[in-house]
Structures are given as structure tokens and as C-alpha cells.
Motif scaffolding. Structure first.
Motif, PDB file in Angstrom:
ATOM      1  N   UNK A  79       0.817  -1.223   0.000  1.00  0.00           N
ATOM      2  CA  UNK A  79       0.000   0.000   0.000  1.00  0.00           C
ATOM      3  C   UNK A  79       0.848   1.270   0.000  1.00  0.00           C
ATOM      4  N   UNK A  80       2.170   1.122  -0.090  1.00  0.00           N
ATOM      5  CA  UNK A  80       3.038   2.299   0.040  1.00  0.00           C
ATOM      6  C   UNK A  80       3.011   3.214  -1.172  1.00  0.00           C
ATOM      7  N   UNK A  81       2.642   2.676  -2.332  1.00  0.00           N
ATOM      8  CA  UNK A  81       2.683   3.489  -3.539  1.00  0.00           C
ATOM      9  C   UNK A  81       4.050   3.498  -4.193  1.00  0.00           C
ATOM     10  N   UNK A  82       5.022   2.857  -3.567  1.00  0.00           N
ATOM     11  CA  UNK A  82       6.372   2.763  -4.128  1.00  0.00           C
ATOM     12  C   UNK A  82       6.589   1.369  -4.693  1.00  0.00           C
ATOM     13  N   UNK A  83       7.370   1.289  -5.755  1.00  0.00           N
ATOM     14  CA  UNK A  83       7.704  -0.017  -6.312  1.00  0.00           C
ATOM     15  C   UNK A  83       8.575  -0.778  -5.307  1.00  0.00           C
ATOM     16  N   UNK A  84       8.611  -2.096  -5.416  1.00  0.00           N
ATOM     17  CA  UNK A  84       9.435  -2.874  -4.475  1.00  0.00           C
ATOM     18  C   UNK A  84      10.903  -2.442  -4.453  1.00  0.00           C
ATOM     19  N   UNK A  85      11.480  -2.170  -5.617  1.00  0.00           N
ATOM     20  CA  UNK A  85      12.896  -1.775  -5.605  1.00  0.00           C
ATOM     21  C   UNK A  85      13.085  -0.437  -4.892  1.00  0.00           C
ATOM     22  N   UNK A  86      12.136   0.498  -5.079  1.00  0.00           N
ATOM     23  CA  UNK A  86      12.226   1.786  -4.392  1.00  0.00           C
ATOM     24  C   UNK A  86      12.089   1.614  -2.884  1.00  0.00           C
ATOM     25  N   UNK A  87      11.264   0.682  -2.457  1.00  0.00           N
ATOM     26  CA  UNK A  87      11.113   0.414  -1.027  1.00  0.00           C
ATOM     27  C   UNK A  87      12.417  -0.107  -0.445  1.00  0.00           C
ATOM     28  N   UNK A  88      13.103  -0.990  -1.163  1.00  0.00           N
ATOM     29  CA  UNK A  88      14.384  -1.514  -0.680  1.00  0.00           C
ATOM     30  C   UNK A  88      15.419  -0.397  -0.570  1.00  0.00           C
TER      31      UNK A  88
ATOM     32  N   UNK B 105       8.419   8.794  20.713  1.00  0.00           N
ATOM     33  CA  UNK B 105       7.582   8.367  19.599  1.00  0.00           C
ATOM     34  C   UNK B 105       6.815   7.096  19.949  1.00  0.00           C
ATOM     35  N   UNK B 106       7.457   6.164  20.641  1.00  0.00           N
ATOM     36  CA  UNK B 106       6.750   4.951  21.065  1.00  0.00           C
ATOM     37  C   UNK B 106       5.570   5.299  21.980  1.00  0.00           C
ATOM     38  N   UNK B 107       5.788   6.243  22.889  1.00  0.00           N
ATOM     39  CA  UNK B 107       4.694   6.668  23.777  1.00  0.00           C
ATOM     40  C   UNK B 107       3.571   7.315  22.968  1.00  0.00           C
ATOM     41  N   UNK B 108       3.943   8.152  22.007  1.00  0.00           N
ATOM     42  CA  UNK B 108       2.950   8.796  21.159  1.00  0.00           C
ATOM     43  C   UNK B 108       2.165   7.759  20.362  1.00  0.00           C
ATOM     44  N   UNK B 109       2.850   6.755  19.818  1.00  0.00           N
ATOM     45  CA  UNK B 109       2.176   5.700  19.061  1.00  0.00           C
ATOM     46  C   UNK B 109       1.179   4.945  19.935  1.00  0.00           C
ATOM     47  N   UNK B 110       1.577   4.642  21.160  1.00  0.00           N
ATOM     48  CA  UNK B 110       0.670   3.952  22.080  1.00  0.00           C
ATOM     49  C   UNK B 110      -0.561   4.815  22.339  1.00  0.00           C
ATOM     50  N   UNK B 111      -0.361   6.122  22.506  1.00  0.00           N
ATOM     51  CA  UNK B 111      -1.472   7.047  22.723  1.00  0.00           C
ATOM     52  C   UNK B 111      -2.396   7.090  21.511  1.00  0.00           C
ATOM     53  N   UNK B 112      -1.805   7.098  20.334  1.00  0.00           N
ATOM     54  CA  UNK B 112      -2.598   7.134  19.102  1.00  0.00           C
ATOM     55  C   UNK B 112      -3.431   5.859  18.965  1.00  0.00           C
ATOM     56  N   UNK B 113      -2.858   4.732  19.315  1.00  0.00           N
ATOM     57  CA  UNK B 113      -3.605   3.465  19.254  1.00  0.00           C
ATOM     58  C   UNK B 113      -4.744   3.456  20.272  1.00  0.00           C
ATOM     59  N   UNK B 114      -4.474   3.972  21.458  1.00  0.00           N
ATOM     60  CA  UNK B 114      -5.532   4.044  22.472  1.00  0.00           C
ATOM     61  C   UNK B 114      -6.665   4.963  22.020  1.00  0.00           C
ATOM     62  N   UNK B 115      -6.324   5.957  21.188  1.00  0.00           N
ATOM     63  CA  UNK B 115      -7.334   6.881  20.665  1.00  0.00           C
ATOM     64  C   UNK B 115      -8.120   6.254  19.510  1.00  0.00           C
ATOM     65  N   UNK B 116      -7.733   5.044  19.119  1.00  0.00           N
ATOM     66  CA  UNK B 116      -8.482   4.328  18.095  1.00  0.00           C
ATOM     67  C   UNK B 116      -7.891   4.357  16.699  1.00  0.00           C
ATOM     68  N   UNK B 117      -6.716   4.928  16.539  1.00  0.00           N
ATOM     69  CA  UNK B 117      -6.104   4.966  15.215  1.00  0.00           C
ATOM     70  C   UNK B 117      -5.446   3.631  14.881  1.00  0.00           C
ATOM     71  N   UNK B 118      -5.646   3.173  13.636  1.00  0.00           N
ATOM     72  CA  UNK B 118      -4.925   1.997  13.173  1.00  0.00           C
ATOM     73  C   UNK B 118      -3.634   2.481  12.498  1.00  0.00           C
ATOM     74  N   UNK B 119      -2.864   1.559  11.945  1.00  0.00           N
ATOM     75  CA  UNK B 119      -1.569   1.925  11.357  1.00  0.00           C
ATOM     76  C   UNK B 119      -1.723   2.950  10.237  1.00  0.00           C
ATOM     77  N   UNK B 120      -2.727   2.753   9.398  1.00  0.00           N
ATOM     78  CA  UNK B 120      -2.952   3.678   8.285  1.00  0.00           C
ATOM     79  C   UNK B 120      -3.345   5.067   8.796  1.00  0.00           C
ATOM     80  N   UNK B 121      -4.179   5.110   9.838  1.00  0.00           N
ATOM     81  CA  UNK B 121      -4.579   6.384  10.420  1.00  0.00           C
ATOM     82  C   UNK B 121      -3.405   7.103  11.067  1.00  0.00           C
ATOM     83  N   UNK B 122      -2.558   6.332  11.745  1.00  0.00           N
ATOM     84  CA  UNK B 122      -1.365   6.916  12.377  1.00  0.00           C
ATOM     85  C   UNK B 122      -0.450   7.503  11.309  1.00  0.00           C
TER      86      UNK B 122
END
Length: 130
Positions: free
Chosen positions: A9-18, A96-113
Motif C-alpha cells: 500500500x506504500x505506492x512505491x515499487x518494491x525496488x524503491x522500497x528496498x 515516539x513509542x509513547x505517542x504511538x501507544x497514545x494514538x492506538x488508544x485513541x483508536x487509530x490503526x496503522x494507516x490512520x497513524x
């Protein structure tokens, strides 16, 4: 050693991701001069992608002067990218890890984050340049 992953779902080709993953690892100090990148056959087996995709990524990194292929041995990091020291990154990573945990508790999934983070970074950049 870096372990690659692909995001359809990144929009980048596999080689670009690598390429991007190697560049990020260099910038964050996760890869250093002399480190070996995974062998092409191992990346192909792990990600189920065409060997030419991996070779294309490695050739681009080599063209950029970041890695060098040693025939029969592998591909090795020859240069790094400017970044911040790992010691300076540690507290930021913890925040950032603390912020991510807060975002998940707020109901955001990975795409929303990711959407929130990306739009916030872009908005902050616009403010900084205004």
C-alpha cells in the motif's frame, strides 16, 4: 544486518522500497560502513520477489556511492548518510513509542497513524518555510 519488508500500500515499487529502507538505515546509524546487505538470494526467498528487483535496488545504491558489490562475496556499505547520533535518537524514539501507544488508544490503526503523522509533518514544513 537489515531485514527488508514490502508494503503493497506504500505506492512505491518494491525496488524503491528496498532503496528507501537502506537509506533510512544509513541515516539512522543502523547500517555502517563495512556492513553487509542481505544477499540477493536471501531477499528473494524472504520477500518472494524477482532477483532483478533486488539487483536494481542494489545497483541504484551503488550508483549513489553508498554500497559496493564484491563478486562472490556480497554487497557492502561504503558510505553513510548524514543523520543524528544513535544516542540523540534514543529519547526521540522513546517519545515516539509513547505517542504511538497514545494514538492506538485513541483508536487509530496503522494507516490512520501514518496519515496523521504525514499530514502533520507536511503542515509543519509549510509553517517553517513561511
Amino acid at each position: 544486518m537489515i531485514r527488508f519488508h514490502l508494503d503493497g500500500k506504500s505506492g512505491l515499487s518494491p525496488y524503491q522500497q528496498l532503496v528507501r529502507q537502506v537509506r533510512h538505515a544509513l541515516r539512522l546509524g543502523l547500517l555502517r560502513e563495512g556492513d553487509q546487505l542481505p544477499k540477493v538470494k536471501d531477499v528473494v526467498a524472504d520477500l518472494a520477489i524477482n532477483p532483478n528487483t533486488v539487483l536494481k535496488a542494489y545497483r541504484e545504491l551503488e550508483h549513489d556511492g553508498l554500497v559496493a558489490a564484491r563478486p562472490g562475496v556480497g554487497t557492502f556499505v561504503t558510505a553513510t548518510l548524514p543523520g543524528t547520533s544513535p544516542a540523540a535518537l534514543a529519547p526521540l524514539r522513546q517519545d515516539l513509542r509513547r505517542w504511538l501507544a497514545k494514538a492506538r488508544r485513541a483508536g487509530l490503526d496503522e494507516e490512520g497513524i501514518e496519515a496523521l503523522f504525514t499530514t502533520t509533518v507536511h503542515a509543519a514544513s509549510e509553517v517553517d518555510t513561511a
